[in-house]
Design a protein around this motif. Structure first.
Motif, short mmCIF file in Angstrom:
data_model
loop_
_atom_site.label_atom_id
_atom_site.label_comp_id
_atom_site.label_asym_id
_atom_site.label_seq_id
_atom_site.Cartn_x
_atom_site.Cartn_y
_atom_site.Cartn_z
N LEU A 33 -4.77 -0.35 5.35
CA LEU A 33 -4.21 0.91 4.87
C LEU A 33 -2.73 0.75 4.51
CD1 LEU A 33 -4.75 3.96 4.39
CD2 LEU A 33 -4.02 4.33 6.75
N GLY A 34 -2.00 0.00 5.31
CA GLY A 34 -0.60 -0.26 5.01
C GLY A 34 -0.42 -1.05 3.73
N ILE A 35 -1.26 -2.06 3.53
CA ILE A 35 -1.19 -2.85 2.29
C ILE A 35 -1.54 -1.99 1.09
CG2 ILE A 35 -2.26 -4.78 1.06
CD1 ILE A 35 -2.47 -6.17 3.82
N TRP A 36 -2.58 -1.16 1.24
CA TRP A 36 -2.94 -0.26 0.15
C TRP A 36 -1.80 0.71 -0.14
CZ3 TRP A 36 -3.52 5.08 0.16
CH2 TRP A 36 -4.07 5.63 -0.99
N GLY A 37 -1.18 1.23 0.91
CA GLY A 37 -0.07 2.16 0.74
C GLY A 37 1.12 1.52 0.06
N LEU A 38 1.38 0.26 0.35
CA LEU A 38 2.49 -0.44 -0.31
C LEU A 38 2.27 -0.56 -1.81
CD1 LEU A 38 3.38 -3.30 2.18
CD2 LEU A 38 4.86 -1.45 1.42
N SER A 39 1.01 -0.72 -2.21
CA SER A 39 0.74 -0.85 -3.64
C SER A 39 0.67 0.50 -4.36
CB SER A 39 -0.58 -1.61 -3.86
OG SER A 39 -1.67 -0.82 -3.42
N ARG A 40 0.50 1.59 -3.63
CA ARG A 40 0.34 2.90 -4.25
C ARG A 40 1.54 3.84 -4.10
NH1 ARG A 40 -3.84 2.14 -7.57
NH2 ARG A 40 -5.61 1.32 -6.46
N MET A 41 2.36 3.63 -3.09
CA MET A 41 3.47 4.56 -2.81
C MET A 41 4.62 4.36 -3.78
SD MET A 41 2.88 6.51 -0.20
CE MET A 41 1.64 6.64 1.04
N GLU A 42 5.28 5.46 -4.05
CA GLU A 42 6.50 5.40 -4.86
C GLU A 42 7.64 5.94 -4.01
OE1 GLU A 42 6.01 7.46 -8.53
OE2 GLU A 42 4.22 6.33 -9.07
N GLY A 43 8.77 5.33 -4.11
CA GLY A 43 9.92 5.75 -3.33
C GLY A 43 9.97 5.00 -2.02
N TRP A 44 11.18 4.84 -1.51
CA TRP A 44 11.34 4.02 -0.31
C TRP A 44 10.82 4.66 0.96
CZ3 TRP A 44 14.36 5.39 3.80
CH2 TRP A 44 15.26 6.44 3.60
N GLY A 88 8.02 6.41 1.49
CA GLY A 88 6.59 6.14 1.56
C GLY A 88 6.29 4.67 1.74
N MET A 89 7.04 3.84 1.04
CA MET A 89 6.83 2.40 1.16
C MET A 89 7.24 1.89 2.54
SD MET A 89 7.81 0.91 -2.57
CE MET A 89 7.15 -0.69 -2.20
N LEU A 90 8.28 2.48 3.10
CA LEU A 90 8.72 2.09 4.44
C LEU A 90 7.65 2.45 5.48
CD1 LEU A 90 11.07 0.87 6.05
CD2 LEU A 90 11.94 3.19 6.33
N GLY A 91 7.08 3.64 5.34
CA GLY A 91 6.01 4.05 6.26
C GLY A 91 4.78 3.17 6.12
N ALA A 92 4.43 2.85 4.88
CA ALA A 92 3.27 1.97 4.67
C ALA A 92 3.55 0.56 5.19
CB ALA A 92 2.92 1.94 3.19
N ALA A 93 4.78 0.09 5.00
CA ALA A 93 5.13 -1.24 5.47
C ALA A 93 5.09 -1.31 7.00
CB ALA A 93 6.50 -1.64 4.95
N ALA A 94 5.38 -0.22 7.67
CA ALA A 94 5.34 -0.21 9.13
C ALA A 94 3.91 -0.32 9.66
CB ALA A 94 6.00 1.05 9.67
N LEU A 95 2.93 0.10 8.85
CA LEU A 95 1.54 0.03 9.28
C LEU A 95 1.02 -1.40 9.34
CD1 LEU A 95 -0.09 3.02 7.37
CD2 LEU A 95 0.45 2.88 9.79
#
Length: 111
Positions: free
Chosen positions: A66-77, A79-86
């Motif tokens: 889910l974190g990897i998917w979020g990194l590829s889909r999120m825009e803005g830091w 959202g990407m920071l939250g996805a990267a933490a997963l």
């Protein structure tokens, strides 16, 4: 099927504690079966460890994915920071699940 899985997970989590309480109660009341019930408690604790390890292994992999998917889909830091933490959290959870399964496997092989 999902309902059965949920009931099984609840059983695996609660059964050792309930049986331990019954064993203590039986021993306090003087029944000889109290000490023999402890063997069943140990078997249920091994089952609980195996189920917990498997749930953590699969759940951690899902969180990391889910974190990897979020990194590829999120825009803005944010959202990407939250996805990267997963991603590291999911990897850590999978690692802990694998270690728990290894401990259960060692217990089953050794004893």
């Amino acid at each position: 099927m999902l309902t059965f899985l949920a009931y099984f997970l609840i059983f695996a989590a609660v059964a050792p504690l309930v049986l331990l309480g019954l064993a203590v109660l039986a021993d306090a009341l003087g029944f000889k079966a109290g000490m023999r019930m402890l063997d069943s408690v140990i078997a249920l604790l091994v089952l609980q460890g195996a189920v917990g390890g498997l749930v953590n292994l699969v759940g951690g992999a899902a969180v990391a994915a889910l974190g990897i998917w979020g990194l590829s889909r999120m825009e803005g830091w944010p959202g990407m920071l939250g996805a990267a933490a997963l991603v590291p959290f999911g990897a850590w959870r999978s690692w802990r699940g694998l270690q728990l399964l290894r401990a259960v496997w060692a217990e089953l092989r050794g004893g």
